[in-house]
Design a protein around this motif. Structure first.
Motif, PDB file in Angstrom:
ATOM      1  N   SER A 113       0.828  -1.210   0.000  1.00  0.00           N
ATOM      2  CA  SER A 113       0.000   0.000   0.000  1.00  0.00           C
ATOM      3  C   SER A 113       0.862   1.260   0.000  1.00  0.00           C
ATOM      4  CB  SER A 113      -0.962   0.002   1.189  1.00  0.00           C
ATOM      5  OG  SER A 113      -0.270   0.151   2.404  1.00  0.00           O
ATOM      6  N   SER A 163       0.921   3.208   6.911  1.00  0.00           N
ATOM      7  CA  SER A 163       0.420   1.841   6.771  1.00  0.00           C
ATOM      8  C   SER A 163       0.794   1.010   7.991  1.00  0.00           C
ATOM      9  CB  SER A 163       0.993   1.203   5.495  1.00  0.00           C
ATOM     10  OG  SER A 163       2.396   1.080   5.592  1.00  0.00           O
ATOM     11  N   CYS A 184      -3.405   3.951   5.489  1.00  0.00           N
ATOM     12  CA  CYS A 184      -3.619   3.084   4.332  1.00  0.00           C
ATOM     13  C   CYS A 184      -3.181   1.684   4.723  1.00  0.00           C
ATOM     14  CB  CYS A 184      -2.870   3.596   3.098  1.00  0.00           C
ATOM     15  SG  CYS A 184      -1.075   3.524   3.219  1.00  0.00           S
ATOM     16  N   ALA A 217      -4.376  -4.324  -0.982  1.00  0.00           N
ATOM     17  CA  ALA A 217      -3.440  -3.392  -0.347  1.00  0.00           C
ATOM     18  C   ALA A 217      -3.005  -2.312  -1.339  1.00  0.00           C
ATOM     19  CB  ALA A 217      -2.223  -4.150   0.182  1.00  0.00           C
ATOM     20  N   SER A 242      -5.754   0.088  -1.720  1.00  0.00           N
ATOM     21  CA  SER A 242      -5.861   0.920  -0.528  1.00  0.00           C
ATOM     22  C   SER A 242      -4.898   2.104  -0.625  1.00  0.00           C
ATOM     23  CB  SER A 242      -5.557   0.083   0.714  1.00  0.00           C
ATOM     24  OG  SER A 242      -5.308   0.916   1.820  1.00  0.00           O
ATOM     25  N   GLY A 243      -3.663   1.833  -0.992  1.00  0.00           N
ATOM     26  CA  GLY A 243      -2.676   2.904  -1.136  1.00  0.00           C
ATOM     27  C   GLY A 243      -3.104   3.912  -2.193  1.00  0.00           C
TER      28      GLY A 243
END
Lengths: 86, 467
Positions: B12, B258, B437, B449, B452-453
């Motif tokens: 992420s 993260s 994130c 993931a 998400s980032g």
């Protein structure tokens, strides 16, 4: 930039965002969403690329003006008129 | 002064970094470990490469697909489909006592298996899979998101055993909550595993990480390894920068972390107490066997097998033992359809994942820890071979990674593989310029993931910038 040059620039940006698309067949008055299945993330990219390349600022409430090629060129024409094509 | 400081060089953080660097931000990614990847990483031991994390990339889509998570991330990060060089799975199975269901990258196979084994439930299953074909709720706005997946399944699927079998792979591959699953998370995982399916690059997780790092650095992004963040410095309700373990101070306009929700809040110097009880509890050991032959040489062609040794699937941390081997996941990275040019992997590999208790593993002094690795490897393999051909006589090397290893790679409390059960889907915190994130923001797995980032970078770090 002339409207034709602005159109070329948008095609170039779309080519970056969706490299697998054949953009030669793009119909200017049909929405990008329908033809290219662009979603909100992709529209953000058009806005961000315009800012990155030409310092053109597009406020969020104006994103609706980018729905099709025809609308986009009309909307950008006054903003990009004075930009000289590189 | 950086525009954005990113904590953690996992999937992420790297994906967010690419987005921001592409749009000309000054970005720095800080990673505590000496290598990148977080949960999805790799190591070398005895001349062999081992992957941590990746069994399979979920959300498989063929080149040119316009919709879905994989297409989205390729577009957003300006990759080509070829960059991931994905080989599709041969096929996977869900195996319970007396019944097995095969599935692959086409939902029709699973539907026909269910029609054969559970004819009473096939209509309900078809209805469910139809409704999830385009499930795309990345914001958690669906009013049913927080419903119990078990309750929803109960309304659609009359066979209780089938409900357990459907849930088993989805919980194994992405459920941070014990016993039950949020319906929203269930839908995401259902699409990821059953509707889209599994694939893997021949070179494994290395290839994906190499692509991400190369792109990030090529855009001018900075990556600092061995640079753990010990503190997020807060002034007047605003994050102003971070302090590294060695005392170095780095200033930034905003921070994207993260590290996990609780782990991030604990770093903030305006917060004195954080509730540890909300951290996730589910962690794993993985028992890796290197074999002197390919699994298909002893008639094992399954890519992934999710097994459970009774009719009830127990998805819980074992409270009083190091591991609970009643359920597990068997993965063979050999069993993908690699191209003829690639051939197959040089060694046969069987990886077996088992539920484990982080605190008990971490409380063992070293000699006992080493002995426990051997014992638990034996127990996990003995449990797994009830559901596949016995491969033990072909083993030439073994390794085990434990919750302690996972903690070292991810720094997440409890070595929680899927993070905290309550996600922060909007990625916000108590500070206006500190965002989350990765696993604790929302979506898990490699594709989840990365998305998400991307989505947190877009939402919180891009639109706010002044070019």
């Amino acid at each position: 930039m002339s409207p034709a040059e602005i159109r070329d620039e948008i095609i170039d940006i779309l080519g970056d965002i969706a490299p697998d698309e054949n953009l030669d067949d793009l119909v200017d008055d049909v929405s990008f969403r329908e033809q290219l299945e662009l979603d909100s993330m992709d529209f953000l990219d058009i806005v961000m690329e315009l800012r990155k390349r030409h310092r053109v600022q597009i406020p969020e409430e104006d994103y609706g003006n980018l729905a099709s090629m025809k609308l986009t060129v009309t909307y950008l024409e006054p903003k990009m008129r004075d930009i000289v094509k590189a | 002064m950086y525009d954005t400081i990113i904590i953690g060089a996992g999937m992420s953080g790297l994906a967010a970094g690419i987005r921001l660097a592409h749009f000309d931000q000054r970005v720095c990614i800080l990673e505590r470990h000496y290598t990148i990847g977080g949960l999805n990483s790799f190591y070398r031991l005895g001349g062999r490469d081992y992957d941590v994390g990746l069994h399979a990339m979920t959300n498989f889509a063929r080149k040119g697909t316009k919709r879905g998570p994989l297409a989205k991330l390729i577009r957003q990060l300006r990759f080509n489909w070829e960059d991931f060089a994905l080989a599709e799975q041969i096929g996977s199975s869900i195996r319970f006592p007396n019944v097995a269901l095969d599935f692959g990258n086409d939902i029709e196979l699973l539907e026909s298996e269910i029609a054969r084994e559970f004819p009473r439930s096939i209509d309900g299953f078809r209805k469910l899979s139809q409704s999830l074909l385009d499930y795309d709720d990345l914001s958690g706005d669906d009013p049913n998101f927080n419903r119990s997946a078990r309750d929803v399944l109960g309304e659609l699927i009359p066979d209780p055993l089938l409900r357990e079998m459907i849930l088993c792979p989805l919980m194994w591959y992405g459920n941070a909550r014990e016993d039950d699953m949020d319906y929203g998370q269930f839908c995401i995982m259902f699409r990821a595993c059953y509707l889209e399916g599994f694939a893997r690059p021949y070179k494994g997780v290395r290839l994906i990480l190499k692509n991400l790092v190369r792109k990030f650095r090529g855009l001018g992004g900075e990556l600092k390894l061995r640079s753990g963040v010990s503190k997020i410095h807060v002034e007047n309700g605003h994050a102003v920068g971070v302090v590294l373990d060695d005392g170095t101070e780095i200033a930034g306009r905003r921070i994207l972390s993260s590290a996990g929700t609780i782990e991030t809040l604990r770093l903030c110097d305006d917060i004195t107490r954080v509730d540890v009880a909300k951290a996730g509890k589910l962690s794993f050991i993985e028992s890796i066997s290197v074999l002197d032959r390919q699994p298909q040489d002893f008639d094992f062609d399954r890519t992934i097998v999710f097994y459970n040794d009774s009719d009830t699937f127990h998805w819980r941390r074992p409270d009083n033992s190091l591991c609970d081997a009643r359920t597990g996941v068997i993965c063979s990275p050999n069993n993908y359809r690699y191209s003829a040019a690639e051939g197959n992997l040089p060694d046969g590999i069987i990886r077996i994942t088992t539920l484990a208790n982080h605190d008990l593993w971490c409380s063992l002094p070293d000699p006992q820890y080493q002995a426990a690795k051997v014992e638990q490897y034996d127990a996990s393999v003995a449990s797994a071979v009830r559901f596949m051909p016995d491969f033990r006589r072909f083993t030439v090397a073994t390794d085990v990674f434990t919750p302690k290893t996972i903690r070292r790679f991810t720094w997440h409390d409890n070595g929680a593989v899927y993070g905290a059960p309550d996600k922060r889907l909007d990625g916000t915190t108590h500070l206006s310029n500190l965002f989350l994130c990765g696993t604790d923001q929302g979506f898990v797995g490699i594709v989840g993931a990365i998305l998400s980032g991307i989505s947190m970078a877009n939402r919180h770090c891009l639109t706010a910038t002044d070019a």
